[in-house]
Write a protein that holds these residues in place. Sequence first.
Motif, PDB file in Angstrom:
ATOM      1  N   HIS A 147     137.966  97.289  76.146  1.00  0.00           N
ATOM      2  CA  HIS A 147     137.265  98.226  75.191  1.00  0.00           C
ATOM      3  C   HIS A 147     137.247  97.381  73.794  1.00  0.00           C
ATOM      4  CE1 HIS A 147     137.688 101.751  72.582  1.00  0.00           C
ATOM      5  NE2 HIS A 147     137.838 102.736  73.667  1.00  0.00           N
ATOM      6  N   ALA A 148     136.404  97.861  72.879  1.00  0.00           N
ATOM      7  CA  ALA A 148     136.394  97.750  71.650  1.00  0.00           C
ATOM      8  C   ALA A 148     137.450  98.192  70.884  1.00  0.00           C
ATOM      9  CB  ALA A 148     134.903  98.074  71.030  1.00  0.00           C
ATOM     10  N   PRO A 149     137.801  97.622  69.689  1.00  0.00           N
ATOM     11  CA  PRO A 149     137.338  96.306  69.015  1.00  0.00           C
ATOM     12  C   PRO A 149     137.606  95.227  69.550  1.00  0.00           C
ATOM     13  CG  PRO A 149     139.392  97.156  67.887  1.00  0.00           C
ATOM     14  CD  PRO A 149     138.987  98.100  68.898  1.00  0.00           C
ATOM     15  N   TYR A 150     136.508  94.358  69.728  1.00  0.00           N
ATOM     16  CA  TYR A 150     136.471  93.088  70.440  1.00  0.00           C
ATOM     17  C   TYR A 150     137.262  92.074  69.746  1.00  0.00           C
ATOM     18  CZ  TYR A 150     132.776  95.772  72.948  1.00  0.00           C
ATOM     19  OH  TYR A 150     131.912  96.528  73.391  1.00  0.00           O
ATOM     20  N   PHE A 182     134.129  84.377  69.392  1.00  0.00           N
ATOM     21  CA  PHE A 182     132.670  84.961  69.166  1.00  0.00           C
ATOM     22  C   PHE A 182     132.746  86.108  68.365  1.00  0.00           C
ATOM     23  CE2 PHE A 182     128.742  86.230  71.292  1.00  0.00           C
ATOM     24  CZ  PHE A 182     127.758  85.671  70.387  1.00  0.00           C
ATOM     25  N   ALA A 183     133.654  87.219  68.883  1.00  0.00           N
ATOM     26  CA  ALA A 183     133.618  88.513  67.972  1.00  0.00           C
ATOM     27  C   ALA A 183     133.990  88.089  66.803  1.00  0.00           C
ATOM     28  CB  ALA A 183     134.645  89.291  68.785  1.00  0.00           C
ATOM     29  N   ASN A 184     134.607  87.551  66.306  1.00  0.00           N
ATOM     30  CA  ASN A 184     135.028  87.249  64.996  1.00  0.00           C
ATOM     31  C   ASN A 184     133.656  86.494  64.245  1.00  0.00           C
ATOM     32  OD1 ASN A 184     137.852  87.846  65.098  1.00  0.00           O
ATOM     33  ND2 ASN A 184     138.575  86.099  65.671  1.00  0.00           N
ATOM     34  N   LEU A 233     131.851  96.308  66.806  1.00  0.00           N
ATOM     35  CA  LEU A 233     130.490  95.311  67.395  1.00  0.00           C
ATOM     36  C   LEU A 233     129.549  96.408  68.128  1.00  0.00           C
ATOM     37  CD1 LEU A 233     131.883  91.927  67.656  1.00  0.00           C
ATOM     38  CD2 LEU A 233     130.507  92.646  65.870  1.00  0.00           C
ATOM     39  N   LEU A 234     129.970  97.434  68.854  1.00  0.00           N
ATOM     40  CA  LEU A 234     129.288  98.000  69.782  1.00  0.00           C
ATOM     41  C   LEU A 234     128.159  99.080  68.755  1.00  0.00           C
ATOM     42  CD1 LEU A 234     128.653  98.555  72.514  1.00  0.00           C
ATOM     43  CD2 LEU A 234     130.318 100.365  72.454  1.00  0.00           C
ATOM     44  N   HIS A 235     128.784  99.392  67.920  1.00  0.00           N
ATOM     45  CA  HIS A 235     127.839 100.232  66.776  1.00  0.00           C
ATOM     46  C   HIS A 235     127.019  99.366  65.883  1.00  0.00           C
ATOM     47  CE1 HIS A 235     131.318 103.188  66.424  1.00  0.00           C
ATOM     48  NE2 HIS A 235     130.426 103.652  67.476  1.00  0.00           N
ATOM     49  N   VAL A 253     129.823  88.930  73.914  1.00  0.00           N
ATOM     50  CA  VAL A 253     131.312  89.166  73.328  1.00  0.00           C
ATOM     51  C   VAL A 253     131.979  90.159  74.301  1.00  0.00           C
ATOM     52  CG1 VAL A 253     130.436  91.462  72.071  1.00  0.00           C
ATOM     53  CG2 VAL A 253     132.230  89.945  71.044  1.00  0.00           C
ATOM     54  N   TYR A 254     131.322  91.255  75.041  1.00  0.00           N
ATOM     55  CA  TYR A 254     132.170  92.075  75.953  1.00  0.00           C
ATOM     56  C   TYR A 254     132.789  91.240  77.044  1.00  0.00           C
ATOM     57  CZ  TYR A 254     132.990  95.500  79.438  1.00  0.00           C
ATOM     58  OH  TYR A 254     133.538  96.443  80.394  1.00  0.00           O
ATOM     59  N   ALA A 255     131.918  90.145  77.523  1.00  0.00           N
ATOM     60  CA  ALA A 255     132.240  89.209  78.396  1.00  0.00           C
ATOM     61  C   ALA A 255     133.621  88.525  78.115  1.00  0.00           C
ATOM     62  CB  ALA A 255     131.419  88.454  78.934  1.00  0.00           C
ATOM     63  N   GLU A 256     133.378  88.157  76.985  1.00  0.00           N
ATOM     64  CA  GLU A 256     134.626  87.195  76.188  1.00  0.00           C
ATOM     65  C   GLU A 256     135.802  88.229  76.164  1.00  0.00           C
ATOM     66  OE1 GLU A 256     135.157  84.609  72.184  1.00  0.00           O
ATOM     67  OE2 GLU A 256     134.510  86.720  71.785  1.00  0.00           O
TER      68      GLU A 256
END
Length: 297
Positions: free
Chosen positions: A140-143, A147-149, A182-184, A199-202
């Motif tokens: 679930h986000a926040p990721y 990579f997300a950072n 990040l999803l938004h 980023v979801y996979a990470e």
Amino acid sequence: MDELNQSLRTLLVQNLYDGDNFMEEDWDNLIILDACRPGFFQQYHPFNGELSYRTSLGASSAEFFFNNFKGNRYYDTVYVTGNPNVRAIDDDSIYKVVKTFSESHDHHKGWLPETTLDVALKTYEKHPNKRLAVHFMQPHAPYLGEFANDLRQRVTEEYDVRFTYARNDNEDPEATTDQINLLHAYKHGYISKDEIREVYAENLCLVLEHVEKLLDTIEGKTVITSDHSESLGDFKGIFGRIYGHKEYALSKKLREVPWLVLNGSRRDTYAENPVESISVEEDVVRENLRDLGYIQE
């Protein structure tokens, strides 16, 4: 949503989707990965077990908790989670709920997988005679993750927006003009389809590392699943594309989740009168945040 309206919507959804009550299934340990897509789980999980798919009773965490626990009694179970929707579980529905966040502070700090793992291990040690449900908040986000950072930094610099939860405590809340995750950001076109999937996979791989550590310690028959799936803009509801998930959404895909069974030596568990739910003290959460570099003191 009032209880009558919620009950009517529940009946509508149940008539459309024949879901399973996961609390009624045969397990000693139930590991829930919040908002986990079954296809991604199949691709990235490292475990040896029997993988199938189930239909959850919820398209959101709130719906999941309501439909699995309302009117039921699970006095042989301890539920560990950082999900704030767990407040929907009445104390008389379960032996104990252990929240990985402090009620008096920002609940998102309790989302960290390190915190959930630490609390789960301590709870398992304290209650070896109870079924253990451990509800991680990832993917679930926040990721989280490198990579997300990097993506958040790029989007902030290019579009002057601020991310709601993944920030330093000392950051100026007025520094930028918007509040998104990040999803938004993907929905608004700030990042690409490939980037949101990466980023979801990470995030999924990150939480799976903590699940492995948990499995190294706990004994018994374990099931790994999710409370609901997650749309990365590719699921459609009656009002168009879905980004994330939505309570009582008319989407079967949002209810399709992995169900991985890992057989182990069974534990002897039994029911007892329930005890009051507890929350982790703030200093435990802050210690994990400092170790990860999310806060500086």
